[in-house]
Motif scaffolding. Structure first.
Motif, PDB file in Angstrom:
ATOM      1  N   PHE A 193       5.755   0.212   8.600  1.00  0.00           N
ATOM      2  CA  PHE A 193       5.003   1.124   9.461  1.00  0.00           C
ATOM      3  C   PHE A 193       3.617   1.407   8.888  1.00  0.00           C
ATOM      4  CE2 PHE A 193       4.107   5.539  10.972  1.00  0.00           C
ATOM      5  CZ  PHE A 193       3.939   5.222  12.308  1.00  0.00           C
ATOM      6  N   LEU A 194       3.535   1.643   7.593  1.00  0.00           N
ATOM      7  CA  LEU A 194       2.250   1.909   6.951  1.00  0.00           C
ATOM      8  C   LEU A 194       1.291   0.725   7.097  1.00  0.00           C
ATOM      9  CD1 LEU A 194       3.376   3.678   3.662  1.00  0.00           C
ATOM     10  CD2 LEU A 194       1.912   4.672   5.416  1.00  0.00           C
ATOM     11  N   LEU A 195       1.832  -0.483   7.057  1.00  0.00           N
ATOM     12  CA  LEU A 195       0.991  -1.681   7.166  1.00  0.00           C
ATOM     13  C   LEU A 195       0.303  -1.784   8.522  1.00  0.00           C
ATOM     14  CD1 LEU A 195       3.294  -4.230   5.310  1.00  0.00           C
ATOM     15  CD2 LEU A 195       1.039  -3.449   4.558  1.00  0.00           C
ATOM     16  N   LYS A 196       0.833  -1.078   9.522  1.00  0.00           N
ATOM     17  CA  LYS A 196       0.192  -1.071  10.842  1.00  0.00           C
ATOM     18  C   LYS A 196      -1.172  -0.371  10.802  1.00  0.00           C
ATOM     19  CE  LYS A 196       3.687  -3.037  12.879  1.00  0.00           C
ATOM     20  NZ  LYS A 196       3.561  -4.391  13.435  1.00  0.00           N
ATOM     21  N   PHE A 197      -1.386   0.460   9.786  1.00  0.00           N
ATOM     22  CA  PHE A 197      -2.639   1.207   9.691  1.00  0.00           C
ATOM     23  C   PHE A 197      -3.633   0.540   8.737  1.00  0.00           C
ATOM     24  CE2 PHE A 197       0.572   4.237  11.055  1.00  0.00           C
ATOM     25  CZ  PHE A 197      -0.062   4.875  12.114  1.00  0.00           C
ATOM     26  N   ILE A 225       9.128  -6.477  -0.030  1.00  0.00           N
ATOM     27  CA  ILE A 225       8.507  -7.709  -0.544  1.00  0.00           C
ATOM     28  C   ILE A 225       8.224  -8.673   0.605  1.00  0.00           C
ATOM     29  CG2 ILE A 225       8.912  -9.776  -1.948  1.00  0.00           C
ATOM     30  CD1 ILE A 225      10.576  -7.946  -3.821  1.00  0.00           C
ATOM     31  N   ASP A 226       9.187  -8.809   1.487  1.00  0.00           N
ATOM     32  CA  ASP A 226       9.066  -9.740   2.614  1.00  0.00           C
ATOM     33  C   ASP A 226       7.866  -9.390   3.506  1.00  0.00           C
ATOM     34  OD1 ASP A 226       9.949 -11.983   3.992  1.00  0.00           O
ATOM     35  OD2 ASP A 226      11.102 -10.790   5.409  1.00  0.00           O
ATOM     36  N   VAL A 227       7.734  -8.100   3.872  1.00  0.00           N
ATOM     37  CA  VAL A 227       6.631  -7.720   4.770  1.00  0.00           C
ATOM     38  C   VAL A 227       5.293  -7.750   4.049  1.00  0.00           C
ATOM     39  CG1 VAL A 227       8.057  -6.393   6.348  1.00  0.00           C
ATOM     40  CG2 VAL A 227       7.044  -5.247   4.386  1.00  0.00           C
ATOM     41  N   LEU A 228       5.289  -7.458   2.750  1.00  0.00           N
ATOM     42  CA  LEU A 228       4.040  -7.510   1.986  1.00  0.00           C
ATOM     43  C   LEU A 228       3.540  -8.942   1.852  1.00  0.00           C
ATOM     44  CD1 LEU A 228       4.823  -4.851  -0.767  1.00  0.00           C
ATOM     45  CD2 LEU A 228       3.003  -4.703   0.934  1.00  0.00           C
ATOM     46  N   GLY A 232       0.019 -11.076   3.516  1.00  0.00           N
ATOM     47  CA  GLY A 232      -0.908 -11.763   2.612  1.00  0.00           C
ATOM     48  C   GLY A 232      -1.179 -11.086   1.292  1.00  0.00           C
ATOM     49  N   SER A 233      -0.241 -10.321   0.763  1.00  0.00           N
ATOM     50  CA  SER A 233      -0.436  -9.686  -0.543  1.00  0.00           C
ATOM     51  C   SER A 233      -0.706 -10.737  -1.617  1.00  0.00           C
ATOM     52  CB  SER A 233       0.795  -8.865  -0.923  1.00  0.00           C
ATOM     53  OG  SER A 233       0.939  -7.761  -0.066  1.00  0.00           O
TER      54      SER A 233
END
Length: 612
Positions: A193-197, A225-228, A232-233
């Protein structure tokens, strides 16, 4: 001191991402209940505040009690009102001089911090309106946003960011909310959810110099880890000890995490090769070519002039192994979901080729050939339109997103029924979030694997016509196959029976039988899908998603609702007019509705729409 131990009335669980509704009306009603056995006039002001007794508090304040005075635990009345979600009391205490950002308690927190820990969105909204500072940190070093993340109160996270708090605000140790979520909250949310911002994924904390990915690996938080990695982390940033994320993964000895990072590193290394970059840009084209070659090769092996099925089976297994290696090397995993599309297009090419070479010569007149040519042109045209036309994606600017969040929160309706936590948009009626496309689609019907696209209000009519023309082509091909067999294959059905006749047909032309099998397969799913589409469009006025959802609800409900009794069913003829938006020379007046912005049931005929 744990603030929740002093809260009266029902508390929300600190793990629910998006409750069915985030309104506090029922909560407040329950919290108004106070012990019946006690005399309220004996309550001291702290206890009266905890139970929400406004009149008793007013009486004690008028008698001279200083609302700014902390109790023996260094907690003010405003803290007690905030933790127990007493909105009226907060307004009263502020009007009498209470300090909205007063620090107190063992955690040295403000009333806003206490409200966030308990998940009281309505209290958070009120305190911010009264001037509370969301950037202040508590005794543990956390800001308001950090606390909302730590306790997984998603609506509060959304509201704080929408009100202007930076998604990259740091705590005492320099950790951002994304780092805290990756490290302290095991699971997909609230990291996703945070990554949406659009937070910084390269930021590091002040002490360990870890990125959010480092922290997720340290906590063995596989979902984070998967979503990060998906966004493109960096895999190259080193922390204070000189460890890259993969180095840290080897220390955890978690095989799954090591595999995820190693595969991601190999995938990114491929992008440094110019050849592989070109391949990556043309993966879908490669998939179509692979399907063409696969279908032809299988047909070629089947058509070999050999009676040894062992040989043919071995060749097919060898072919499967070669294609598997090819797909692993040159086609990304995310593109393999388009294999059904590529298979269908490859099938249609070889079906068309077979019709031209084998079947058309047996049709002596142009009129008998017209359905095939007409069907092929219509099929590819409406396939193109289905794929290329916007199905009705719900789009919002960043400003509109924040405005919607604030509006929904302050009206007490920030919940999953009205707000999509993936797209951060207010959801119109009949819309649905497609996880394959990762978008909300207006008047969502389905995500069709055969076109690789969502079907929504924008392309639904094209999809229906695509199915119609595909069915026409398939039926013509089946008729052409039967005619070919009757003209070119000698069978002895009357004398030797069905099995012998079948072997004679196989021997006559294995390729034609192979193509006939593919045609039958496409005919079965296309016809079934077409019949269902026509039924639900004409007789129900519903989409596939709505029909299936209602059917599931009826199975669980003691009082099932008829599929035909919905607000969207206006009768067969009107349903057709609404679907195709056709007036039929003035015979019908279709309802004109912009489903991308329709939040309430309201219908306009074409005549009414022109005057609006």
């Amino acid at each position: 001191m744990e603030c929740k131990s002093h809260s009266h009335g029902p508390l929300r669980h600190h793990g629910h991402s998006w409750p069915d509704t985030y309104e506090d009306k029922d909560l407040l009603k329950e919290q108004d209940v106070v012990p019946l056995v006690e005399d309220y006039s004996t309550f001291d002001i702290v206890k009266a505040t905890q139970y929400g007794l406004l009149e008793r508090c007013q009486e004690l304040v008028e008698a001279g009690y200083d609302v700014r005075q902390p109790d023996k635990e260094n907690v003010t009345l405003l803290h007690w009102a905030a933790i127990n979600n007493r909105l009226d009391l907060v307004k009263f205490f502020i009007s009498k001089g209470a300090v909205v950002d007063q620090l107190g308690g063992d955690l040295n927190s403000t009333p806003l911090h206490w409200a966030i820990r308990q998940g009281h969105l309505s209290m958070v909204i009120l305190l911010l309106k009264l001037g509370a500072d969301s950037t202040l940190i508590d005794g543990e070093g956390y800001s308001s946003l950090h606390l909302a993340v730590l306790f997984q109160h998603m609506p509060i996270i959304a509201y704080l960011i929408a009100k202007g708090q930076s998604v990259d605000t740091t705590d005492r140790n320099g950790q951002t909310p994304l780092m805290l979520s990756s490290h302290k909250v095991i699971g997909l949310e609230p990291t996703k959810f945070l990554l949406k911002f659009n937070p910084s994924i390269k930021a590091v904390d002040n002490i360990e110099k870890n990125t959010a990915l480092h922290w997720a690996i340290t906590a063995e938080n596989v979902n984070a880890i998967d979503v990060l990695l998906e966004v493109g982390s960096s895999l190259d940033i080193k922390n204070a000890k000189g460890y890259r994320p993969l180095d840290l993964a080897h220390q955890t000895k978690n095989r799954l995490i090591i595999h995820l990072l190693s595969e991601e590193e190999r995938t990114r290394a491929r992008r440094t090769s110019r050849f592989l970059r070109v391949v990556e840009k043309n993966e879908f084209l490669l998939l179509i070519v692979s399907s063409l070659v696969l279908i032809w090769t299988i047909g070629y092996v089947v058509d070999l002039n050999s009676d040894s099925w062992l040989l043919k089976g071995s060749l097919l297994l060898f072919l499967s192994a070669i294609l598997s290696v090819f797909a692993r090397l040159f086609i990304g995993y995310n593109k393999l979901k388009y294999f059904p599309v590529a298979f269908m297009l490859g099938s249609l090419f070889w079906i068309s080729w077979t019709c031209f070479i084998y079947f058309l010569p047996d049709f002596p007149t142009t009129i008998s050939q017209l359905p095939f040519f007409f069907g092929i042109v219509g099929l590819f045209y409406y396939f193109y339109k289905t794929v290329r036309v916007d199905p009705g994606y719900i789009k919002s600017t960043e400003e509109e997103i924040k405005k919607n969040i604030i509006n929904l929160a302050e009206t007490g309706s920030l919940d999953f029924r009205t707000f999509c936590t993936s797209c951060l948009v207010k959801k119109p009626l009949r819309s649905f979030h497609c996880h394959s496309c990762n978008s909300c689609v207006a008047r969502y019907d389905q995500h069709c694997i055969w076109v690789g696209q969502c079907i929504g209000v924008g392309n639904h009519s094209y999809f229906l016509l695509f199915l119609i023309f595909l069915t026409i082509v398939n039926i013509w091909a089946i008729y052409g196959t039967i005619l070919y067999w009757s003209e070119h294959c000698t069978t002895t059905y009357q004398q030797d029976g069905a099995w012998t006749s079948f072997t004679q047909i196989v021997s006559c032309s294995p390729w034609v039988l192979y193509i006939f099998t593919i045609v039958c397969f496409h005919t079965s799913w296309a016809t079934l899908l077409l019949v269902l589409q026509l039924y639900q469009i004409i007789f129900l006025g519903l989409t596939s998603h709505e029909r299936i959802t209602l059917w599931k609800q009826n199975k669980r409900s003691k009082h099932p609702v008829s599929l035909r009794k919905t607000p969207y069913n206006h009768g067969c003829l009107q349903n057709i007019a609404d679907f195709f938006q056709c007036r039929c020379f003035g015979m019908f007046k279709p309802n004109i509705i912009d489903w991308t912005k329709q939040y309430t049931l309201r219908f306009h005929s074409l005549k009414e729409w022109n005057t609006v």
